[in-house]
Design a protein around this motif. Structure first.
Motif, PDB file in Angstrom:
ATOM      1  N   GLU A 175       0.983  -0.978  -0.085  1.00  0.00           N
ATOM      2  CA  GLU A 175       0.022  -0.218  -0.128  1.00  0.00           C
ATOM      3  C   GLU A 175       1.243   1.143  -0.194  1.00  0.00           C
ATOM      4  OE1 GLU A 175      -2.697  -0.192   2.811  1.00  0.00           O
ATOM      5  OE2 GLU A 175      -3.829  -1.674   2.605  1.00  0.00           O
ATOM      6  N   ASN A 176       1.713   1.230   1.061  1.00  0.00           N
ATOM      7  CA  ASN A 176       3.002   2.249   0.940  1.00  0.00           C
ATOM      8  C   ASN A 176       3.744   2.338  -0.704  1.00  0.00           C
ATOM      9  OD1 ASN A 176       2.318   2.541   3.644  1.00  0.00           O
ATOM     10  ND2 ASN A 176       3.628   2.208   4.382  1.00  0.00           N
ATOM     11  N   PHE A 177       3.895   1.246  -1.212  1.00  0.00           N
ATOM     12  CA  PHE A 177       4.775   1.701  -2.235  1.00  0.00           C
ATOM     13  C   PHE A 177       3.677   2.250  -3.549  1.00  0.00           C
ATOM     14  CE2 PHE A 177       5.443   0.360  -7.043  1.00  0.00           C
ATOM     15  CZ  PHE A 177       6.774  -0.034  -6.726  1.00  0.00           C
ATOM     16  N   GLU A 178       2.226   2.312  -3.514  1.00  0.00           N
ATOM     17  CA  GLU A 178       1.580   2.710  -4.439  1.00  0.00           C
ATOM     18  C   GLU A 178       1.214   4.069  -4.194  1.00  0.00           C
ATOM     19  OE1 GLU A 178      -2.068  -1.473  -5.166  1.00  0.00           O
ATOM     20  OE2 GLU A 178      -1.832  -0.321  -3.092  1.00  0.00           O
ATOM     21  N   ALA A 179       1.355   3.949  -3.168  1.00  0.00           N
ATOM     22  CA  ALA A 179       1.097   5.918  -1.966  1.00  0.00           C
ATOM     23  C   ALA A 179       1.942   6.680  -2.756  1.00  0.00           C
ATOM     24  CB  ALA A 179       0.440   5.764  -0.577  1.00  0.00           C
ATOM     25  N   ALA A 180       3.465   5.733  -2.743  1.00  0.00           N
ATOM     26  CA  ALA A 180       4.816   6.837  -3.280  1.00  0.00           C
ATOM     27  C   ALA A 180       4.515   6.956  -4.792  1.00  0.00           C
ATOM     28  CB  ALA A 180       6.032   5.889  -2.891  1.00  0.00           C
ATOM     29  N   VAL A 181       3.431   5.779  -5.412  1.00  0.00           N
ATOM     30  CA  VAL A 181       3.652   6.239  -7.133  1.00  0.00           C
ATOM     31  C   VAL A 181       3.130   7.185  -7.075  1.00  0.00           C
ATOM     32  CG1 VAL A 181       3.143   5.407  -9.054  1.00  0.00           C
ATOM     33  CG2 VAL A 181       4.350   3.977  -7.422  1.00  0.00           C
ATOM     34  N   ARG A 182       1.558   7.693  -6.817  1.00  0.00           N
ATOM     35  CA  ARG A 182       0.866   7.495  -7.405  1.00  0.00           C
ATOM     36  C   ARG A 182       0.970   9.655  -6.191  1.00  0.00           C
ATOM     37  NH1 ARG A 182      -3.116   3.587  -4.854  1.00  0.00           N
ATOM     38  NH2 ARG A 182      -3.055   2.685  -6.552  1.00  0.00           N
ATOM     39  N   GLU A 183       1.949   9.881  -5.303  1.00  0.00           N
ATOM     40  CA  GLU A 183       2.274  10.947  -4.787  1.00  0.00           C
ATOM     41  C   GLU A 183       3.506  11.533  -5.873  1.00  0.00           C
ATOM     42  OE1 GLU A 183       2.958  10.132  -0.459  1.00  0.00           O
ATOM     43  OE2 GLU A 183       0.564  10.007  -0.409  1.00  0.00           O
ATOM     44  N   TYR A 184       4.243  10.258  -6.974  1.00  0.00           N
ATOM     45  CA  TYR A 184       5.273  10.882  -7.089  1.00  0.00           C
ATOM     46  C   TYR A 184       7.079  10.315  -6.391  1.00  0.00           C
ATOM     47  CZ  TYR A 184       2.151  12.008 -11.366  1.00  0.00           C
ATOM     48  OH  TYR A 184       1.223  12.442 -11.836  1.00  0.00           O
ATOM     49  N   ASP A 185       6.459   9.944  -4.936  1.00  0.00           N
ATOM     50  CA  ASP A 185       8.137  10.286  -4.295  1.00  0.00           C
ATOM     51  C   ASP A 185       8.738   8.918  -4.462  1.00  0.00           C
ATOM     52  OD1 ASP A 185       9.508  10.410  -1.390  1.00  0.00           O
ATOM     53  OD2 ASP A 185       7.729  10.644  -0.309  1.00  0.00           O
ATOM     54  N   ILE A 186       9.944   9.168  -5.138  1.00  0.00           N
ATOM     55  CA  ILE A 186      11.008   8.391  -5.585  1.00  0.00           C
ATOM     56  C   ILE A 186      12.036   8.148  -4.225  1.00  0.00           C
ATOM     57  CG2 ILE A 186      12.575   7.791  -7.341  1.00  0.00           C
ATOM     58  CD1 ILE A 186      10.500   8.338  -8.439  1.00  0.00           C
ATOM     59  N   ARG A 187      12.248   9.200  -3.612  1.00  0.00           N
ATOM     60  CA  ARG A 187      13.071   8.891  -2.217  1.00  0.00           C
ATOM     61  C   ARG A 187      11.618   7.194  -1.351  1.00  0.00           C
ATOM     62  NH1 ARG A 187      14.530  12.987   1.693  1.00  0.00           N
ATOM     63  NH2 ARG A 187      16.656  11.356   3.269  1.00  0.00           N
ATOM     64  N   GLU A 188      11.064   7.799  -1.032  1.00  0.00           N
ATOM     65  CA  GLU A 188       9.654   6.902  -0.230  1.00  0.00           C
ATOM     66  C   GLU A 188       9.907   5.298  -0.921  1.00  0.00           C
ATOM     67  OE1 GLU A 188       7.144   5.072   2.728  1.00  0.00           O
ATOM     68  OE2 GLU A 188       8.473   6.619   1.661  1.00  0.00           O
ATOM     69  N   LEU A 189       9.605   5.654  -2.618  1.00  0.00           N
ATOM     70  CA  LEU A 189       9.590   3.801  -3.187  1.00  0.00           C
ATOM     71  C   LEU A 189      10.953   3.533  -2.970  1.00  0.00           C
ATOM     72  CD1 LEU A 189       8.707   4.975  -6.720  1.00  0.00           C
ATOM     73  CD2 LEU A 189       7.639   3.525  -5.021  1.00  0.00           C
ATOM     74  N   ALA A 190      12.205   4.578  -2.595  1.00  0.00           N
ATOM     75  CA  ALA A 190      12.849   3.494  -2.537  1.00  0.00           C
ATOM     76  C   ALA A 190      13.685   2.837  -1.126  1.00  0.00           C
ATOM     77  CB  ALA A 190      15.057   4.459  -2.945  1.00  0.00           C
ATOM     78  N   GLU A 191      13.252   3.622  -0.390  1.00  0.00           N
ATOM     79  CA  GLU A 191      13.203   3.566   0.871  1.00  0.00           C
ATOM     80  C   GLU A 191      12.254   2.080   1.571  1.00  0.00           C
ATOM     81  OE1 GLU A 191      12.562   6.820   3.256  1.00  0.00           O
ATOM     82  OE2 GLU A 191      15.198   7.683   2.489  1.00  0.00           O
ATOM     83  N   ILE A 192      11.082   1.493   1.293  1.00  0.00           N
ATOM     84  CA  ILE A 192      10.174   0.767   1.216  1.00  0.00           C
ATOM     85  C   ILE A 192      11.029  -0.453   1.544  1.00  0.00           C
ATOM     86  CG2 ILE A 192       7.249  -0.346   0.600  1.00  0.00           C
ATOM     87  CD1 ILE A 192       6.854   2.366  -0.422  1.00  0.00           C
ATOM     88  N   ALA A 193      11.294  -1.511   0.678  1.00  0.00           N
ATOM     89  CA  ALA A 193      12.546  -2.347   0.339  1.00  0.00           C
ATOM     90  C   ALA A 193      13.004  -2.640   1.820  1.00  0.00           C
ATOM     91  CB  ALA A 193      12.895  -2.568  -1.226  1.00  0.00           C
ATOM     92  N   ILE A 194      13.831  -1.538   1.978  1.00  0.00           N
ATOM     93  CA  ILE A 194      14.895  -1.315   2.464  1.00  0.00           C
ATOM     94  C   ILE A 194      14.666  -1.333   4.221  1.00  0.00           C
ATOM     95  CG2 ILE A 194      16.679   0.625   3.729  1.00  0.00           C
ATOM     96  CD1 ILE A 194      16.729  -0.896   1.330  1.00  0.00           C
ATOM     97  N   GLU A 195      13.463  -0.767   4.669  1.00  0.00           N
ATOM     98  CA  GLU A 195      12.195  -0.430   5.757  1.00  0.00           C
ATOM     99  C   GLU A 195      11.863  -2.417   6.009  1.00  0.00           C
ATOM    100  OE1 GLU A 195       9.373   2.573   5.148  1.00  0.00           O
ATOM    101  OE2 GLU A 195      10.594   3.969   5.480  1.00  0.00           O
ATOM    102  N   LEU A 196      11.349  -2.512   5.061  1.00  0.00           N
ATOM    103  CA  LEU A 196      10.675  -3.974   5.251  1.00  0.00           C
ATOM    104  C   LEU A 196      11.642  -4.952   5.481  1.00  0.00           C
ATOM    105  CD1 LEU A 196       8.380  -5.661   4.360  1.00  0.00           C
ATOM    106  CD2 LEU A 196       8.448  -5.988   2.269  1.00  0.00           C
ATOM    107  N   SER A 197      13.274  -5.217   4.791  1.00  0.00           N
ATOM    108  CA  SER A 197      13.830  -5.439   4.882  1.00  0.00           C
ATOM    109  C   SER A 197      14.105  -4.646   6.681  1.00  0.00           C
ATOM    110  CB  SER A 197      15.045  -5.236   4.459  1.00  0.00           C
ATOM    111  OG  SER A 197      17.090  -6.181   4.957  1.00  0.00           O
ATOM    112  N   ASN A 198      14.355  -3.815   6.987  1.00  0.00           N
ATOM    113  CA  ASN A 198      15.023  -3.579   8.173  1.00  0.00           C
ATOM    114  C   ASN A 198      14.456  -4.843   9.340  1.00  0.00           C
ATOM    115  OD1 ASN A 198      16.325  -1.963  10.123  1.00  0.00           O
ATOM    116  ND2 ASN A 198      14.415  -0.703  11.110  1.00  0.00           N
ATOM    117  N   TYR A 199      12.471  -4.846   9.354  1.00  0.00           N
ATOM    118  CA  TYR A 199      11.793  -5.205  10.144  1.00  0.00           C
ATOM    119  C   TYR A 199      12.088  -7.015  10.220  1.00  0.00           C
ATOM    120  CZ  TYR A 199       7.429  -7.568  10.723  1.00  0.00           C
ATOM    121  OH  TYR A 199       6.784  -8.402  11.499  1.00  0.00           O
ATOM    122  N   GLY A 200      12.457  -7.052   8.876  1.00  0.00           N
ATOM    123  CA  GLY A 200      12.641  -9.019   8.575  1.00  0.00           C
ATOM    124  C   GLY A 200      13.654  -8.854   9.657  1.00  0.00           C
TER     125      GLY A 200
END
Length: 716
Positions: A449-474
């Motif tokens: 959901e955060n990925f889809e929202a970042a695309v719609r908001e043209y937020d490239i930084r957030e796009l890049a950080e979503i996977a990093i945050e998920l990995s940090n959670y892992g």
């Protein structure tokens, strides 16, 4: 063009500003293309049909001048750089669906069609202007082919700018003692008919367009001062041989070529058309994207209701060309009956080691230099995409690059993936035979959901950080549950933990692909997945990974200290050599002046230190804040003053600053500055100034912060 949420039912095109075929690429250039590529991949990931196109800007005076200096034809000169660019972009995993150039047949034909449409709809008129002329060769001279003396400071100057002295823009005829750079003959100014696009015809339309426009704030707000004031007509022709010819079948355009900013943006259309012709209209319909749906409509004869059947046009550009894309370009499209852009994203600039990037001083990290250093392209993509918000400046530093790669990619993402897959393969031959837990499934769903929202908001930084945050959670999840201690005592729980970690790994691969496409593809293969990760949808992040996969390999490699030290030394040597060469040139080729400082500060004329000291309490009373310039415009009647809007977090302050002759007003928006916030208010030329922007020296070197301190942060 719609404003429906992505994905829409209509095709989209993402374009990047055309690189000028006149020099090598550096990291500053690459930022725009990395962001455009990442956005294109992300749009496809959420199901939006998307083409990603660009091309080389082949025309214009600098190409002709530099080609003449090298003794080659302009086309040959520009094609050499075009081919270099076309080879370099894929090496940074920047994959255009079509990469053309402005001198190809498709663009030439489309450009001339645009001009015919403007003429037919009475948007073009003729006007006499001053043109430089070589009196002995009896030929016109573009401004860059003229040199002389600046009438304001007396320094050597070009016909359009005092580039060696006061940096002032010069109008035709202002330069004194003009000389042709082609022959050395005296030059004179004569009147000559040129063609102008009447921008006033589109003023009301442009005001509405900016209200509809999506994208970065600077692209939406900066052009308003132009479209709400008196719009000056755009001269669309030039006196030179190199360029797209003015259409022969239109009266009065003999021997003229079109201005480079006419044919350059039309390459977006041409490149999209070439892509569609290659894959077929059934696969991608370029006319649906670019041409207004229904009967052909032009000019101001039709209303502002745009058909939902038209496609989505997204431009990713540098912020120095906002005016061209948010004022000139939509007017050009409107006048020819073409669709308007849905969004414009204007990126910030890239600095080097806390200083402005300077090609003249060789303070730059060049594209081939990065590749020669042996680093994976995705490491640069990640650094540049996450360094700041898209419209904010990014500082590139080899030290910071090492720190972020080792800490965020090696230590976080790589560590989690490797330990998870290694444990899974050695204990279960792959994915444990159980289902993913509810908590982990929900966490992945939130990331989607955060990925889809970042695309719609043209937020490239957030796009890049979503996977990093998920990995940090892992990482936190596996560390908290310690499956290595559960294998014997509670094997079912150990199986569940590793099953969750493998699912998180797959989700990371899917979500990081737009920014780290090469690494995502490699991880996809390590998981034993079939096909390419580029072709899957977001939902695949929740699909079960393959039951079996082989021993994993480390996804990221540590960046070593000695490697970074060598790169820093090389950069410093180049900067010093360029500075010494510049000093020698300024001293007539002799020795550099004694006591000269480094390349950014001169020490010869330092003012003496102030002897009077202030107390710490006095300093505590000085309120300095981190700010960012939102807009900059000249103060009417004042040669040196600019009116700035400075965002300091708490509010936006109006400040009058003496920067006009030292800084390009169009380049200042987005610049981080330090504002003296409790300065007494003053009135200059009838404008209230509420604060003072701090700068160093006679050249007004603007003070800023090394890192991205939040706006409004107090300086202590």
């Amino acid at each position: 063009m719609s404003h429906d949420e992505f994905p829409t039912d209509q095709p989209a095109v993402v374009t990047c500003g055309l690189p000028y075929a006149n020099g090598d690429l550096h990291v500053g250039h690459l930022r725009t293309y990395v962001d455009g590529d990442a956005l294109s991949r992300a749009l496809r990931r959420i199901g939006q049909q998307t083409a990603f196109v660009s091309g080389s800007d082949m025309h214009g005076t600098p190409v002709a001048v530099n080609a003449a200096e090298e003794g080659v034809a302009p086309r040959e000169f520009a094609l050499d750089f075009h081919e270099t660019y076309a080879e370099t972009f894929p090496q940074f995993n920047i994959e255009f669906d079509n990469y053309g150039h402005t001198d190809d047949e498709t663009n030439v034909e489309l450009t001339q069609e645009f001009v015919r449409s403007w003429v037919e709809n009475d948007h073009v008129h003729e006007k006499e202007i001053e043109v430089a002329w070589d009196t002995e060769e009896d030929q016109p001279l573009p401004d860059r082919y003229v040199e002389g003396t600046c009438p304001y400071c007396g320094e050597q100057a070009r016909g359009d700018e005092c580039d060696e002295g006061c940096q002032r823009h010069l109008e035709p005829g202002e330069i004194e003692d003009p000389v042709s750079t082609l022959t050395g003959n005296p030059a004179e100014y004569r009147t000559r008919e040129h063609k102008f696009l009447r921008l006033a015809d589109f003023q009301e339309y442009l005001q509405g367009f900016l209200d509809r426009l999506e994208g970065t704030d600077n692209a939406q707000n900066q052009p308003r001062e132009w479209v709400e004031g008196e719009l000056q007509d755009l001269c669309i022709t030039r006196d030179m041989d190199w360029g797209v010819d003015y259409p022969e079948d239109v009266d009065g355009g003999d021997e003229l070529v079109l201005y480079v900013w006419v044919d350059a943006p039309i390459e977006y259309v041409a490149s999209t058309k070439q892509y569609a012709e290659r894959v077929g209209d059934d696969e991608y319909d370029w006319e649906q994207v670019w041409k207004v749906d229904g009967e052909e409509r032009h000019g101001t004869a039709w209303d502002d209701e745009w058909s939902d059947e038209n496609g989505e046009i997204i431009h990713v550009i540098g912020r120095d060309i906002i005016q061209h894309h948010a004022v000139f370009w939509p007017a050009m499209l409107r006048g020819a009956g073409y669709n308007e852009p849905r969004s414009i994203l204007a990126t910030g600039f890239v600095g080097i080691d806390g200083n402005a990037l300077s090609t003249s001083r060789n303070r730059a990290v060049w594209a081939d230099e990065y590749l020669d250093a042996g680093f994976h392209p995705d490491l640069f993509r990640y650094y540049i995409a996450t360094g700041a918000q898209i419209d904010t400046d990014v500082d590139f530093s080899w030290d910071r690059f090492q720190e972020r790669v080792n800490g965020e990619l090696v230590g976080n993402v790589g560590n989690f993936i490797y330990r998870s897959l290694l444990f899974a393969e050695r204990n279960y031959d792959g994915t444990p035979d159980t289902t993913v837990s509810d908590d982990v499934r929900e966490r992945i769903e939130d990331a989607i959901e955060n990925f889809e929202a970042a695309v719609r908001e043209y937020d490239i930084r957030e796009l890049a950080e979503i996977a990093i945050e998920l990995s940090n959670y892992g990482n936190e999840y596996i560390q908290r549950n310690e499956p290595w201690n559960l294998v014997d005592d509670d094997p079912e729980e150990a199986e569940q933990v590793i099953r969750d970690c493998v699912q998180l790994t797959k989700a990371v691969a899917v979500l990081m692909q737009p920014v780290l496409p090469g690494k995502a593809e490699r991880l996809w293969g390590q998981l034993g997945e079939q096909g390419s990760v580029a072709d899957v949808t977001l939902d695949s992040a929740l699909e079960a990974p393959p039951a079996e996969f082989d021993d994993p390999a480390e996804l990221f490699e540590q960046v070593e200290d000695d490697h970074i030290e060598a790169l820093n030394e090389e950069l410093q040597e180049r900067v010093e050599e360029a500075s010494e060469a510049s000093a020698e040139a300024s001293n007539g080729g002799g020795e550099a002046a004694e006591d000269e400082g480094d390349d950014d500060a001169e020490t010869a004329d330092l003012q003496p230190l102030v002897e009077d000291r202030i107390s710490f309490e006095d300093f505590e009373g000085v309120d300095m804040r981190v700010g960012e310039i939102r807009s900059a415009e000249p103060v009417e009647g004042a040669d040196k003053l600019l009116r700035l809007e400075v965002d300091i977090g708490h509010e936006v302050r109006q400040v009058v600053a003496g920067l006009r002759q030292l800084h390009d007003a169009e380049e200042l928006p987005g610049t981080r500055v330090i504002l003296l916030a409790n300065m007494e208010k003053a009135e200059l030329f009838g404008i209230e100034s509420n604060g003072m922007v701090l700068a160093a020296g006679e050249e007004a070197d603007l003070l800023t912060t090394h890192e991205d301190a939040p706006l409004g942060t107090r300086i202590k």
